[in-house]
Design a protein around this motif. Structure first.
Motif, PDB file in Angstrom:
ATOM      1  N   HIS A  96       8.515 -14.689   7.334  1.00 59.60           N
ATOM      2  CA  HIS A  96       7.347 -15.420   6.481  1.00 59.60           C
ATOM      3  C   HIS A  96       7.877 -15.233   5.095  1.00 59.60           C
ATOM      4  N   ARG A  97       8.181 -16.290   4.448  1.00 60.64           N
ATOM      5  CA  ARG A  97       8.559 -16.170   3.304  1.00 60.64           C
ATOM      6  C   ARG A  97       7.688 -16.007   2.099  1.00 60.64           C
ATOM      7  N   SER A  98       6.371 -16.677   2.350  1.00 56.41           N
ATOM      8  CA  SER A  98       4.956 -16.513   1.783  1.00 56.41           C
ATOM      9  C   SER A  98       4.655 -15.160   1.495  1.00 56.41           C
ATOM     10  N   ALA A  99       4.670 -14.445   2.631  1.00 59.25           N
ATOM     11  CA  ALA A  99       4.408 -13.041   2.568  1.00 59.25           C
ATOM     12  C   ALA A  99       5.364 -12.218   1.792  1.00 59.25           C
ATOM     13  N   ALA A 100       6.781 -12.481   1.901  1.00 62.07           N
ATOM     14  CA  ALA A 100       7.558 -11.841   1.266  1.00 62.07           C
ATOM     15  C   ALA A 100       7.373 -12.048  -0.347  1.00 62.07           C
ATOM     16  N   GLY A 101       7.033 -13.195  -0.855  1.00 60.76           N
ATOM     17  CA  GLY A 101       6.787 -13.442  -2.121  1.00 60.76           C
ATOM     18  C   GLY A 101       5.553 -12.775  -2.750  1.00 60.76           C
ATOM     19  N   GLN A 102       4.660 -11.921  -2.041  1.00 58.72           N
ATOM     20  CA  GLN A 102       3.721 -11.437  -2.606  1.00 58.72           C
ATOM     21  C   GLN A 102       3.757  -9.699  -2.713  1.00 58.72           C
ATOM     22  N   LEU A 103       5.033  -9.190  -3.009  1.00 53.85           N
ATOM     23  CA  LEU A 103       5.059  -7.974  -2.976  1.00 53.85           C
ATOM     24  C   LEU A 103       5.453  -7.168  -4.454  1.00 53.85           C
ATOM     25  N   PRO A 104       5.186  -6.050  -4.362  1.00 52.87           N
ATOM     26  CA  PRO A 104       5.748  -5.376  -5.819  1.00 52.87           C
ATOM     27  C   PRO A 104       7.066  -5.509  -5.945  1.00 52.87           C
ATOM     28  N   ASP A 105       7.745  -5.241  -7.178  1.00 53.28           N
ATOM     29  CA  ASP A 105       9.148  -5.179  -7.400  1.00 53.28           C
ATOM     30  C   ASP A 105       9.974  -4.144  -6.530  1.00 53.28           C
ATOM     31  N   GLY A 106       9.182  -3.233  -6.525  1.00 49.97           N
ATOM     32  CA  GLY A 106       9.850  -1.826  -5.558  1.00 49.97           C
ATOM     33  C   GLY A 106      10.133  -2.205  -4.126  1.00 49.97           C
ATOM     34  N   VAL A 107       9.503  -3.247  -3.424  1.00 49.18           N
ATOM     35  CA  VAL A 107       9.642  -3.557  -2.055  1.00 49.18           C
ATOM     36  C   VAL A 107      10.828  -4.293  -1.873  1.00 49.18           C
ATOM     37  N   GLN A 108      11.915  -3.635  -0.979  1.00 48.25           N
ATOM     38  CA  GLN A 108      12.893  -4.423  -0.689  1.00 48.25           C
ATOM     39  C   GLN A 108      12.739  -5.424   0.357  1.00 48.25           C
ATOM     40  N   VAL A 109      13.146  -6.775   0.440  1.00 49.62           N
ATOM     41  CA  VAL A 109      12.586  -7.684   1.263  1.00 49.62           C
ATOM     42  C   VAL A 109      13.769  -8.258   2.060  1.00 49.62           C
ATOM     43  N   THR A 110      13.793  -8.503   3.369  1.00 56.38           N
ATOM     44  CA  THR A 110      14.730  -9.176   3.938  1.00 56.38           C
ATOM     45  C   THR A 110      13.932 -10.341   4.864  1.00 56.38           C
ATOM     46  N   VAL A 111      14.194 -11.545   4.430  1.00 59.64           N
ATOM     47  CA  VAL A 111      13.848 -12.572   5.339  1.00 59.64           C
ATOM     48  C   VAL A 111      14.814 -13.059   6.474  1.00 59.64           C
ATOM     49  N   GLY A 112      14.315 -13.298   7.660  1.00 62.20           N
ATOM     50  CA  GLY A 112      15.362 -13.646   8.723  1.00 62.20           C
ATOM     51  C   GLY A 112      14.455 -13.555  10.037  1.00 62.20           C
ATOM     52  N   ASP A 113      15.281 -13.877  10.939  1.00 57.47           N
ATOM     53  CA  ASP A 113      14.783 -13.459  12.394  1.00 57.47           C
ATOM     54  C   ASP A 113      14.487 -12.219  12.601  1.00 57.47           C
TER      55      ASP A 113
ATOM     56  N   ALA B 277       0.693  -1.261  -0.095  1.00 60.71           N
ATOM     57  CA  ALA B 277      -0.116  -0.017   0.190  1.00 60.71           C
ATOM     58  C   ALA B 277       0.687   1.138   0.133  1.00 60.71           C
ATOM     59  N   PHE B 278       2.069   1.044   0.891  1.00 60.51           N
ATOM     60  CA  PHE B 278       2.818   2.643   0.822  1.00 60.51           C
ATOM     61  C   PHE B 278       3.765   2.676  -0.417  1.00 60.51           C
ATOM     62  N   GLU B 279       4.149   1.328  -0.860  1.00 60.37           N
ATOM     63  CA  GLU B 279       5.202   1.109  -2.053  1.00 60.37           C
ATOM     64  C   GLU B 279       5.271   2.439  -3.142  1.00 60.37           C
ATOM     65  N   PRO B 280       4.031   2.609  -3.730  1.00 60.48           N
ATOM     66  CA  PRO B 280       4.097   3.759  -4.862  1.00 60.48           C
ATOM     67  C   PRO B 280       4.540   5.168  -4.291  1.00 60.48           C
ATOM     68  N   THR B 281       4.420   5.387  -3.016  1.00 63.18           N
ATOM     69  CA  THR B 281       4.847   6.749  -2.373  1.00 63.18           C
ATOM     70  C   THR B 281       6.061   6.870  -1.729  1.00 63.18           C
ATOM     71  N   ALA B 282       6.470   5.726  -1.182  1.00 61.36           N
ATOM     72  CA  ALA B 282       7.658   5.549  -0.235  1.00 61.36           C
ATOM     73  C   ALA B 282       8.778   4.493  -0.824  1.00 61.36           C
ATOM     74  N   ASP B 283       9.897   4.538  -0.320  1.00 60.53           N
ATOM     75  CA  ASP B 283      10.882   3.549  -0.564  1.00 60.53           C
ATOM     76  C   ASP B 283      10.539   2.530   0.695  1.00 60.53           C
ATOM     77  N   VAL B 284       9.768   1.519   0.438  1.00 62.47           N
ATOM     78  CA  VAL B 284       9.403   0.512   1.509  1.00 62.47           C
ATOM     79  C   VAL B 284      10.373  -0.733   1.558  1.00 62.47           C
ATOM     80  N   ARG B 285      10.836  -0.901   2.838  1.00 62.48           N
ATOM     81  CA  ARG B 285      11.432  -2.150   3.214  1.00 62.48           C
ATOM     82  C   ARG B 285      10.434  -3.114   4.065  1.00 62.48           C
ATOM     83  N   LEU B 286      10.436  -4.364   3.831  1.00 66.48           N
ATOM     84  CA  LEU B 286       9.843  -5.294   4.494  1.00 66.48           C
ATOM     85  C   LEU B 286      10.744  -6.231   5.210  1.00 66.48           C
TER      86      LEU B 286
END
Length: 152
Positions: free
Chosen positions: A48-65, A35-44
């Protein structure tokens, strides 16, 4: 609403697109990041690998503890953060780490148990009760879809 105003004002004060860190272990976090990705530099940051896989290309994702300082390192230059975890104790810990270790000024904590609000009020900039929001939204939808439940 005060919560929206605080986050919006913080993000508006940045030069260029603001950086929003979302720390979550559920699909709610990926939806918020989207929801914030078009107007902000969003990092998740998620475990939860499944949740990480459902993001637009512009969202930086870090999966870990999500409680690890190394995993939370994306917070170093973030303008604001939202912590929405399934376990309130984990949310409190992550909120505390973001405020103290990463010196993040604006942290919105989403809790499940409304009775824990006071315990987090001194740590988080804003505390939101996810259970209350969900119940309010569900009631609105039920009243809209089932005429028998419309308020008198």
């Amino acid at each position: 609403m005060t919560r929206r105003t605080i986050l919006r004002d913080t993000l508006a004060r940045t030069a260029g697109p603001p950086t929003l860190l979302v720390v979550s272990d559920s699909h709610a976090g990926s939806m918020l990041a989207s929801a914030f990705e078009p107007t902000a530099d969003v990092r998740l940051v998620t475990d939860h690998r499944s949740a990480a896989g459902q993001l637009p290309d512009g969202v930086q994702v870090t999966v870990g503890d999500v409680t690890s300082l190394e995993t939370l390192a994306d917070a170093v230059d973030a303008d604001a953060a939202v912590v929405a975890l399934r376990r309130d104790r984990q949310a409190v810990l992550v909120t505390q780490l973001l405020r103290t270790h990463f010196d993040l000024e604006t942290v919105v904590a989403v809790l499940n148990d409304p009775q824990r609000r006071e315990a987090v009020a001194d740590i988080a900039t804003t505390v939101v009760c996810g259970s209350t929001l969900l119940a309010t939204e569900l009631r609105r939808e039920i009243e809209r879809s089932l005429p028998a439940f419309e308020p008198a």
